[in-house]
Design a protein around this motif. Structure first.
Motif, mmCIF file in Angstrom:
data_model
loop_
_atom_site.group_PDB
_atom_site.id
_atom_site.type_symbol
_atom_site.label_atom_id
_atom_site.label_comp_id
_atom_site.label_asym_id
_atom_site.label_seq_id
_atom_site.Cartn_x
_atom_site.Cartn_y
_atom_site.Cartn_z
ATOM 1 N N SER A 1 -9.604 7.641 -9.077
ATOM 2 C CA SER A 1 -8.908 6.441 -8.600
ATOM 3 C C SER A 1 -8.484 5.542 -9.757
ATOM 4 N N VAL A 2 -9.335 5.455 -10.768
ATOM 5 C CA VAL A 2 -8.988 4.616 -11.935
ATOM 6 C C VAL A 2 -7.767 5.180 -12.650
ATOM 7 N N MET A 3 -7.747 6.478 -12.893
ATOM 8 C CA MET A 3 -6.645 7.084 -13.638
ATOM 9 C C MET A 3 -5.339 7.061 -12.842
ATOM 10 N N ARG A 4 -5.414 7.193 -11.533
ATOM 11 C CA ARG A 4 -4.198 7.080 -10.721
ATOM 12 C C ARG A 4 -3.601 5.675 -10.830
ATOM 13 N N ALA A 5 -4.466 4.642 -10.797
ATOM 14 C CA ALA A 5 -3.992 3.271 -10.920
ATOM 15 C C ALA A 5 -3.357 3.032 -12.286
ATOM 16 N N ILE A 6 -3.997 3.554 -13.331
ATOM 17 C CA ILE A 6 -3.479 3.328 -14.691
ATOM 18 C C ILE A 6 -2.152 4.058 -14.904
ATOM 19 N N ASN A 7 -2.084 5.320 -14.477
ATOM 20 C CA ASN A 7 -0.852 6.093 -14.701
ATOM 21 C C ASN A 7 0.315 5.527 -13.889
ATOM 22 N N PHE A 8 0.042 5.069 -12.671
ATOM 23 C CA PHE A 8 1.113 4.465 -11.879
ATOM 24 C C PHE A 8 1.563 3.143 -12.517
ATOM 25 N N GLU B 1 -0.315 14.841 -6.210
ATOM 26 C CA GLU B 1 -0.852 16.066 -5.627
ATOM 27 C C GLU B 1 -2.356 15.864 -5.430
ATOM 28 N N SER B 2 -2.954 16.649 -4.559
ATOM 29 C CA SER B 2 -4.377 16.530 -4.288
ATOM 30 C C SER B 2 -5.187 16.782 -5.562
ATOM 31 N N GLY B 3 -6.082 15.833 -5.884
ATOM 32 C CA GLY B 3 -6.950 15.966 -7.050
ATOM 33 C C GLY B 3 -6.263 15.670 -8.367
ATOM 34 N N SER B 4 -4.995 15.223 -8.341
ATOM 35 C CA SER B 4 -4.262 14.968 -9.587
ATOM 36 C C SER B 4 -4.047 13.468 -9.777
ATOM 37 N N ASP B 5 -3.983 13.059 -11.041
ATOM 38 C CA ASP B 5 -3.735 11.642 -11.340
ATOM 39 C C ASP B 5 -2.319 11.419 -11.873
ATOM 40 N N GLN B 6 -1.505 12.481 -11.872
ATOM 41 C CA GLN B 6 -0.148 12.372 -12.389
ATOM 42 C C GLN B 6 0.848 12.213 -11.237
ATOM 43 N N SER C 1 0.843 -1.200 0.000
ATOM 44 C CA SER C 1 0.000 0.000 0.000
ATOM 45 C C SER C 1 0.877 1.248 0.000
ATOM 46 N N ILE C 2 0.544 2.183 -0.902
ATOM 47 C CA ILE C 2 1.308 3.428 -1.041
ATOM 48 C C ILE C 2 0.356 4.611 -0.824
ATOM 49 N N ARG C 3 0.679 5.463 0.125
ATOM 50 C CA ARG C 3 -0.159 6.638 0.392
ATOM 51 C C ARG C 3 -0.118 7.583 -0.804
ATOM 52 N N ASP C 4 -1.234 8.278 -1.056
ATOM 53 C CA ASP C 4 -1.292 9.141 -2.238
ATOM 54 C C ASP C 4 -0.369 10.342 -2.123
#
Length: 265
Positions: free
Chosen positions: A209-216, A157-162, A149-152
Motif C-alpha cells: 500500500s505504501v509503494m502504490r501511494a508513492i508511485n502514484f 495489476e494484482s500484487g503490483s505497485d506499478q 477514491s480510485i479502485r486499484d
C-alpha cells in the motif's frame, strides 16, 4: 391764746392710681421671666443630654467614625479602584469584540473554503461522468476534506505497485484536476484488502500500500504545475477498510488509492 396764732396742718393726698398699671407690668415681667427661665431650663436639659451623647461618643463609647458605613463595603470602592474596574470592563469588551471578529472571519473563511472544495468536487464529478468512470472513481466531501477514491483495478495489476501503462493517461488527467491556486495540501494513501501477500518484492500488504501511494504520487508530480512540497504519501495496508472483507465486492472496494484534498483552515 388767739385763734389766729394756731396753724392748721392739712394732710395732702398722694394719687396712687399709677400703682395698678405698675403692678400689672411687674406681673407681666414676672410671667415673661418665668417663661424665659422655663425655656432656658429646657434647652439646658437638651444641651446636657446632647453633651452626654457626644461625651460618650468621643470618650468611652463607639466613635462616630466607628459606625458602619451606610454604603456596603463591597460597593464602597475607592475612586481609583472604581476607575480601574471601569477601564478593565472597557478592555474586556474590546477583547471580546476582537475575539468575536476573529471568530467571524474564521467562519467566513471556512465557508469560502468549503465552497471552493465543493467547486473542485464538481469538477472531478464532471470528469468522472465524461470518462464514464463512476464504477472506478468517486469524490466525496468528508470532515477531513475532499476525498477522491480510485479502485486499484483502474491503476494496478494484482500484487503490483506499478501503474499500468494503459492507465497512465488517467493519472495525468487527475493531476490536471489537482492544479489549484493557491495550492492545497494533498495526501495520497494506499489501501489493500486482508488477503495476505508475501513475495520477493513485498513482505506485507502494508508495504504494498505504501509503494502504490508513492508511485502514484510520483506520476501526479510529473505535472510541472504541481508543487511537491504540498504532497505526502501514506500506506494503511488492510487496516483501514471501507467495506467488509468477507465478500469479493467488499475486498474490491478496500483495494484502493485515495487522494485527500485538505482544507486550508
Amino acid at each position: 391764746m388767739s385763734k389766729r396764732g394756731k396753724k392748721h396742718h392739712h394732710e395732702e393726698h398722694v394719687d396712687e392710681s399709677w400703682l395698678i398699671p405698675y403692678a400689672d407690668l411687674l406681673t407681666l415681667l414676672l410671667a415673661l421671666f418665668i417663661v424665659l427661665f422655663s425655656m432656658s431650663s429646657l434647652d439646658a436639659k437638651k444641651f446636657q443630654a446632647m453633651s452626654e451623647v457626644f461625651n460618650e461618643a468621643f470618650s468611652s463609647g463607639t466613635g462616630i467614625f466607628e459606625y458602619p458605613s451606610p454604603i456596603p463595603e463591597d460597593k464602597a470602592a475607592a475612586p481609583d479602584e472604581q476607575e480601574k474596574e471601569e477601564d478593565q470592563e472597557k478592555t474586556d469588551k474590546k477583547e471580546k469584540a476582537k475575539i468575536d471578529q476573529e471568530k467571524k472571519r474564521e467562519m467566513l473563511a471556512k465557508q469560502a473554503d468549503k465552497r471552493e472544495l465543493e467547486s473542485i468536487q464538481k469538477k472531478v464529478n464532471t470528469y468522472i461522468k465524461d470518462k464514464k468512470l463512476s464504477e472506478q472513481l468517486e469524490a466525496t466531501m468528508t470532515d477531513e476534506g475532499l476525498l477522491v477514491s480510485i479502485r486499484d483495478n483502474v491503476l494496478f495489476e494484482s500484487g503490483s505497485d506499478q501503474v499500468r501503462r494503459q492507465d497512465l493517461k488517467i493519472a495525468e488527467e487527475i493531476s490536471d484536476l489537482l492544479v489549484m491556486s493557491p495550492p492545497r495540501n494533498i495526501v495520497i494513501s494506499g489501501h489493500t484488502d486482508n488477503v495476505p501477500i508475501k513475495n520477493a518484492q513485498f513482505g506485507s500488504n502494508w508495504e504494498l500500500s505504501v509503494m502504490r501511494a508513492i508511485n502514484f504520487m510520483k506520476l501526479l508530480l510529473e505535472n510541472d504545475q504541481l508543487d511537491p512540497s504540498w504532497f505526502s504519501a501514506k500506506g494503511f495496508g488492510e487496516f483501514n477498510p471501507i467495506a467488509s472483507n468477507k465478500t469479493a465486492e467488499g475486498k474490491a472496494k478496500n483495494r484502493r488509492v485515495e487522494i485527500l484534498i485538505l482544507p486550508r483552515n
